[in-house]
Motif scaffolding. Structure first.
Motif, PDB file in Angstrom:
ATOM      1  N   GLY A 153       0.783  -1.226   0.000  1.00 50.20           N
ATOM      2  CA  GLY A 153       0.000   0.000   0.000  1.00 50.20           C
ATOM      3  C   GLY A 153       0.816   1.278   0.000  1.00 50.20           C
ATOM      4  N   TYR A 154       2.048   1.218   0.502  1.00 50.95           N
ATOM      5  CA  TYR A 154       2.900   2.412   0.490  1.00 50.95           C
ATOM      6  C   TYR A 154       3.104   2.954  -0.931  1.00 50.95           C
ATOM      7  CZ  TYR A 154       4.311   1.591   5.369  1.00 50.95           C
ATOM      8  OH  TYR A 154       4.325   1.429   6.725  1.00 50.95           O
ATOM      9  N   ALA A 159       3.140   8.730  -7.651  1.00 46.55           N
ATOM     10  CA  ALA A 159       2.282   8.445  -8.809  1.00 46.55           C
ATOM     11  C   ALA A 159       2.876   7.425  -9.786  1.00 46.55           C
ATOM     12  CB  ALA A 159       1.940   9.738  -9.535  1.00 46.55           C
ATOM     13  N   PRO A 160       4.180   7.514 -10.150  1.00 50.41           N
ATOM     14  CA  PRO A 160       4.723   6.522 -11.097  1.00 50.41           C
ATOM     15  C   PRO A 160       4.657   5.105 -10.544  1.00 50.41           C
ATOM     16  CG  PRO A 160       6.193   8.410 -10.914  1.00 50.41           C
ATOM     17  CD  PRO A 160       5.189   8.536  -9.814  1.00 50.41           C
ATOM     18  N   ALA A 161       4.916   4.971  -9.235  1.00 51.55           N
ATOM     19  CA  ALA A 161       4.867   3.643  -8.631  1.00 51.55           C
ATOM     20  C   ALA A 161       3.428   3.129  -8.558  1.00 51.55           C
ATOM     21  CB  ALA A 161       5.487   3.683  -7.235  1.00 51.55           C
ATOM     22  N   ARG A 162       2.480   4.034  -8.342  1.00 52.90           N
ATOM     23  CA  ARG A 162       1.087   3.603  -8.312  1.00 52.90           C
ATOM     24  C   ARG A 162       0.665   3.053  -9.675  1.00 52.90           C
ATOM     25  NH1 ARG A 162      -3.874   7.463  -6.737  1.00 52.90           N
ATOM     26  NH2 ARG A 162      -2.288   8.291  -5.323  1.00 52.90           N
ATOM     27  N   ALA A 163       1.162   3.674 -10.731  1.00 49.85           N
ATOM     28  CA  ALA A 163       0.855   3.172 -12.075  1.00 49.85           C
ATOM     29  C   ALA A 163       1.440   1.775 -12.270  1.00 49.85           C
ATOM     30  CB  ALA A 163       1.399   4.131 -13.126  1.00 49.85           C
ATOM     31  N   ALA A 164       2.647   1.541 -11.731  1.00 53.86           N
ATOM     32  CA  ALA A 164       3.259   0.211 -11.810  1.00 53.86           C
ATOM     33  C   ALA A 164       2.434  -0.795 -11.024  1.00 53.86           C
ATOM     34  CB  ALA A 164       4.685   0.260 -11.272  1.00 53.86           C
ATOM     35  N   PHE A 165       1.953  -0.361  -9.889  1.00 56.54           N
ATOM     36  CA  PHE A 165       1.095  -1.153  -9.013  1.00 56.54           C
ATOM     37  C   PHE A 165      -0.154  -1.615  -9.782  1.00 56.54           C
ATOM     38  CE2 PHE A 165      -2.023  -1.230  -5.558  1.00 56.54           C
ATOM     39  CZ  PHE A 165      -1.313  -1.417  -4.384  1.00 56.54           C
ATOM     40  N   GLU A 166      -0.780  -0.683 -10.479  1.00 56.93           N
ATOM     41  CA  GLU A 166      -1.997  -1.003 -11.233  1.00 56.93           C
ATOM     42  C   GLU A 166      -1.694  -1.932 -12.407  1.00 56.93           C
ATOM     43  OE1 GLU A 166      -3.253   2.960 -11.995  1.00 56.93           O
ATOM     44  OE2 GLU A 166      -4.325   3.153 -10.088  1.00 56.93           O
ATOM     45  N   ALA A 167      -0.541  -1.712 -13.060  1.00 60.89           N
ATOM     46  CA  ALA A 167      -0.154  -2.587 -14.169  1.00 60.89           C
ATOM     47  C   ALA A 167       0.092  -4.012 -13.687  1.00 60.89           C
ATOM     48  CB  ALA A 167       1.095  -2.034 -14.855  1.00 60.89           C
ATOM     49  N   ALA A 168       0.673  -4.140 -12.494  1.00 62.14           N
ATOM     50  CA  ALA A 168       0.920  -5.470 -11.929  1.00 62.14           C
ATOM     51  C   ALA A 168      -0.391  -6.198 -11.651  1.00 62.14           C
ATOM     52  CB  ALA A 168       1.745  -5.354 -10.655  1.00 62.14           C
ATOM     53  N   VAL A 182      -4.797 -11.225  -6.733  1.00 61.53           N
ATOM     54  CA  VAL A 182      -4.141  -9.976  -6.343  1.00 61.53           C
ATOM     55  C   VAL A 182      -4.418  -9.720  -4.868  1.00 61.53           C
ATOM     56  CG1 VAL A 182      -4.081  -7.468  -6.655  1.00 61.53           C
ATOM     57  CG2 VAL A 182      -4.284  -8.979  -8.644  1.00 61.53           C
ATOM     58  N   ALA A 183      -3.347  -9.557  -4.094  1.00 63.04           N
ATOM     59  CA  ALA A 183      -3.458  -9.207  -2.683  1.00 63.04           C
ATOM     60  C   ALA A 183      -2.875  -7.820  -2.461  1.00 63.04           C
ATOM     61  CB  ALA A 183      -2.712 -10.227  -1.820  1.00 63.04           C
ATOM     62  N   ILE A 184      -3.458  -7.084  -1.533  1.00 64.96           N
ATOM     63  CA  ILE A 184      -2.945  -5.761  -1.185  1.00 64.96           C
ATOM     64  C   ILE A 184      -2.886  -5.640   0.326  1.00 64.96           C
ATOM     65  CG2 ILE A 184      -5.274  -4.760  -1.364  1.00 64.96           C
ATOM     66  CD1 ILE A 184      -3.991  -2.101  -2.088  1.00 64.96           C
ATOM     67  N   THR A 185      -1.826  -5.010   0.818  1.00 59.85           N
ATOM     68  CA  THR A 185      -1.758  -4.643   2.221  1.00 59.85           C
ATOM     69  C   THR A 185      -1.982  -3.146   2.330  1.00 59.85           C
ATOM     70  OG1 THR A 185      -0.332  -4.433   4.163  1.00 59.85           O
ATOM     71  CG2 THR A 185       0.776  -4.504   2.038  1.00 59.85           C
ATOM     72  N   LEU A 186      -2.772  -2.738   3.317  1.00 60.30           N
ATOM     73  CA  LEU A 186      -3.045  -1.309   3.494  1.00 60.30           C
ATOM     74  C   LEU A 186      -1.835  -0.557   4.045  1.00 60.30           C
ATOM     75  CD1 LEU A 186      -6.725  -1.313   4.796  1.00 60.30           C
ATOM     76  CD2 LEU A 186      -5.856  -1.276   2.447  1.00 60.30           C
ATOM     77  N   TRP A 239      -5.102   8.349   1.144  1.00 55.84           N
ATOM     78  CA  TRP A 239      -5.592   7.812  -0.127  1.00 55.84           C
ATOM     79  C   TRP A 239      -6.839   6.957   0.042  1.00 55.84           C
ATOM     80  CZ3 TRP A 239      -3.315  10.352  -3.746  1.00 55.84           C
ATOM     81  CH2 TRP A 239      -1.981  10.751  -3.600  1.00 55.84           C
ATOM     82  N   ARG A 240      -7.669   7.238   1.031  1.00 58.25           N
ATOM     83  CA  ARG A 240      -8.787   6.366   1.358  1.00 58.25           C
ATOM     84  C   ARG A 240      -9.686   6.083   0.157  1.00 58.25           C
ATOM     85  NH1 ARG A 240     -14.051   7.125   2.651  1.00 58.25           N
ATOM     86  NH2 ARG A 240     -15.007   5.455   3.907  1.00 58.25           N
ATOM     87  N   ASP A 241     -10.144   7.119  -0.525  1.00 54.67           N
ATOM     88  CA  ASP A 241     -11.065   6.915  -1.645  1.00 54.67           C
ATOM     89  C   ASP A 241     -10.411   6.117  -2.762  1.00 54.67           C
ATOM     90  OD1 ASP A 241     -12.994   8.316  -0.288  1.00 54.67           O
ATOM     91  OD2 ASP A 241     -12.672  10.203  -1.360  1.00 54.67           O
ATOM     92  N   GLU A 242      -9.148   6.448  -3.073  1.00 58.39           N
ATOM     93  CA  GLU A 242      -8.439   5.740  -4.145  1.00 58.39           C
ATOM     94  C   GLU A 242      -8.199   4.278  -3.777  1.00 58.39           C
ATOM     95  OE1 GLU A 242      -7.232  10.098  -4.466  1.00 58.39           O
ATOM     96  OE2 GLU A 242      -7.645   8.644  -2.867  1.00 58.39           O
ATOM     97  N   LEU A 243      -7.861   4.032  -2.511  1.00 59.51           N
ATOM     98  CA  LEU A 243      -7.657   2.653  -2.069  1.00 59.51           C
ATOM     99  C   LEU A 243      -8.940   1.833  -2.160  1.00 59.51           C
ATOM    100  CD1 LEU A 243      -5.306   3.095   1.018  1.00 59.51           C
ATOM    101  CD2 LEU A 243      -4.873   1.572  -0.917  1.00 59.51           C
ATOM    102  N   LEU A 244     -10.039   2.411  -1.695  1.00 65.70           N
ATOM    103  CA  LEU A 244     -11.305   1.694  -1.779  1.00 65.70           C
ATOM    104  C   LEU A 244     -11.680   1.387  -3.221  1.00 65.70           C
ATOM    105  CD1 LEU A 244     -13.533   3.355   0.969  1.00 65.70           C
ATOM    106  CD2 LEU A 244     -13.025   0.909   0.741  1.00 65.70           C
ATOM    107  N   THR A 245     -11.453   2.353  -4.108  1.00 67.91           N
ATOM    108  CA  THR A 245     -11.752   2.133  -5.522  1.00 67.91           C
ATOM    109  C   THR A 245     -10.896   1.010  -6.084  1.00 67.91           C
ATOM    110  OG1 THR A 245     -12.418   4.430  -5.857  1.00 67.91           O
ATOM    111  CG2 THR A 245     -11.756   3.200  -7.815  1.00 67.91           C
TER     112      THR A 245
END
Length: 337
Positions: free
Chosen positions: A161-162, A167-176, A187-191, A200-206
């Motif tokens: 979750g970190y 932003a660039p890493a978040r894009a990599a996160f989404e691509a993964a 797909v597993a995620i840790t908060l 990032w509450r709203d973005e994380l929930l989405t």
């Protein structure tokens, strides 16, 4: 669904960080303006100033997801890691350590940029850790570093979750996540941290609703996600958007949620809590390995609880005793029957 047997149990995507751990008194945190138990991001100058003020400590390769795959390796699992270090001394230390743990790691290092990330961790006498992180090269992980074939060859891709901060890493996160689902994997995620959830509450929930199958969190993170102080109410919401969730509660163990199921996992007793750094990371190692190998929720949770107990009994965020041997000593399953 991809029916091919994966080469890896877990492929983690995270911030490649070297931890610097040192003991401190609560007054030191106050003097430095640090909130006890928090994780804050600092720049290179702030990192250098805090490092100069800290007591003598120890350096250990860390990063939340990096710690988790090191734990998977200690269990005898097959793990891979995607994360960015610089071509510098700390980067070489990180690379050596994670490969020595039996983890596949070959993300190209950053050249001519920021140095390898480091996390300055001040630990109070009660074992609580307060983290100040300079991400450096870690937040330069990009979509180009996402190896879709590696992710597709892993039963579970585990996202830290970190990575929602840069932003660039978040894009990599989404691509993964996309690559994992394209291959029929989970797909597993840790908060990661209640402060991350707050930012990032709203973005994380989405993201969780759209892309996650498995969520790992501690109690504070879960409450922050749903903006409530009612733990039971929060646990009613999470199973509605993911297949499985595991919520850790420190000495009170953990609860695993799946549909209407609530599986409570007791904590393993330890003689003395030395340092809680890495407790959630190691719980994730055991729990996710159990899921990847088809164990029951109770058996997977027991592996997580065992790994967390091992790591809080010593300094540092990674196992110092073979988790595979500990599991065998405790009679815990490592493979589905």
């Amino acid at each position: 669904m991809n029916q091919n047997t994966p080469s890896y149990d877990i492929c983690a995507v995270g911030n490649a960080i070297v931890d610097v751990l040192a003991p401190c008194e609560p007054a030191f945190l106050t003097a430095q303006g640090l909130a006890p138990g928090s994780m804050s991001l600092v720049d290179e100058a702030q990192s250098a100033a805090l490092y100069g003020a800290m007591a003598a400590g120890v350096e250990a390769s860390g990063g939340s997801a990096g710690n988790t795959v090191a734990g998977v390796g200690s269990f005898g699992g097959r793990a891979a890691y995607l994360g960015k270090v610089a071509d510098d001394q700390l980067g070489h230390v990180f690379t050596h350590d994670i490969r020595a743990a039996g983890v596949h790691f070959d993300t190209p290092p950053l050249v001519d940029g920021a140095g390898t990330g480091r996390c300055l961790i001040n630990v109070t006498p009660d074992g609580q850790r307060t983290m100040s992180t300079f991400l450096g090269a870690a937040n330069q992980l990009t979509v180009a570093d996402v190896d879709a074939d590696l992710i597709g060859d892993s039963a579970i891709v585990y996202l830290e979750g970190y990575l929602f901060d840069p932003a660039p890493a978040r894009a990599a996160f989404e691509a993964a996540a996309e690559a994992a689902h394209a291959a029929g994997r989970k797909v597993a995620i840790t908060l990661s941290d209640a402060f991350v959830v707050g930012r990032w509450r709203d973005e994380l929930l989405t993201f969780i609703e759209a892309s996650a199958d498995i969520v790992l969190a501690n109690e504070a993170e879960l409450l922050a996600l749903y903006e409530t102080e009612d733990f039971d109410a929060a646990t009613e919401k999470l199973p509605g958007i993911v297949e499985v969730a595991a919520v850790t509660r420190g000495e009170h163990g953990s609860v695993i949620l799946k549909g209407e199921q609530r599986v409570r996992i007791p904590a393993f007793a330890v003689d003395r809590v030395v340092d809680t750094t890495g407790a959630g990371d190691q719980y994730a190692a055991g729990f996710l390995l159990g899921l990847a190998r088809g164990l029951s929720l109770a058996d997977a949770g027991a592996l997580g609880s065992l790994a967390a107990a091992e790591v809080i009994a010593h300094w540092g965020p990674r196992p110092m005793t073979s988790l595979h041997e500990l599991a065998e000593q405790k009679g815990l399953r490592l493979h589905a029957a």
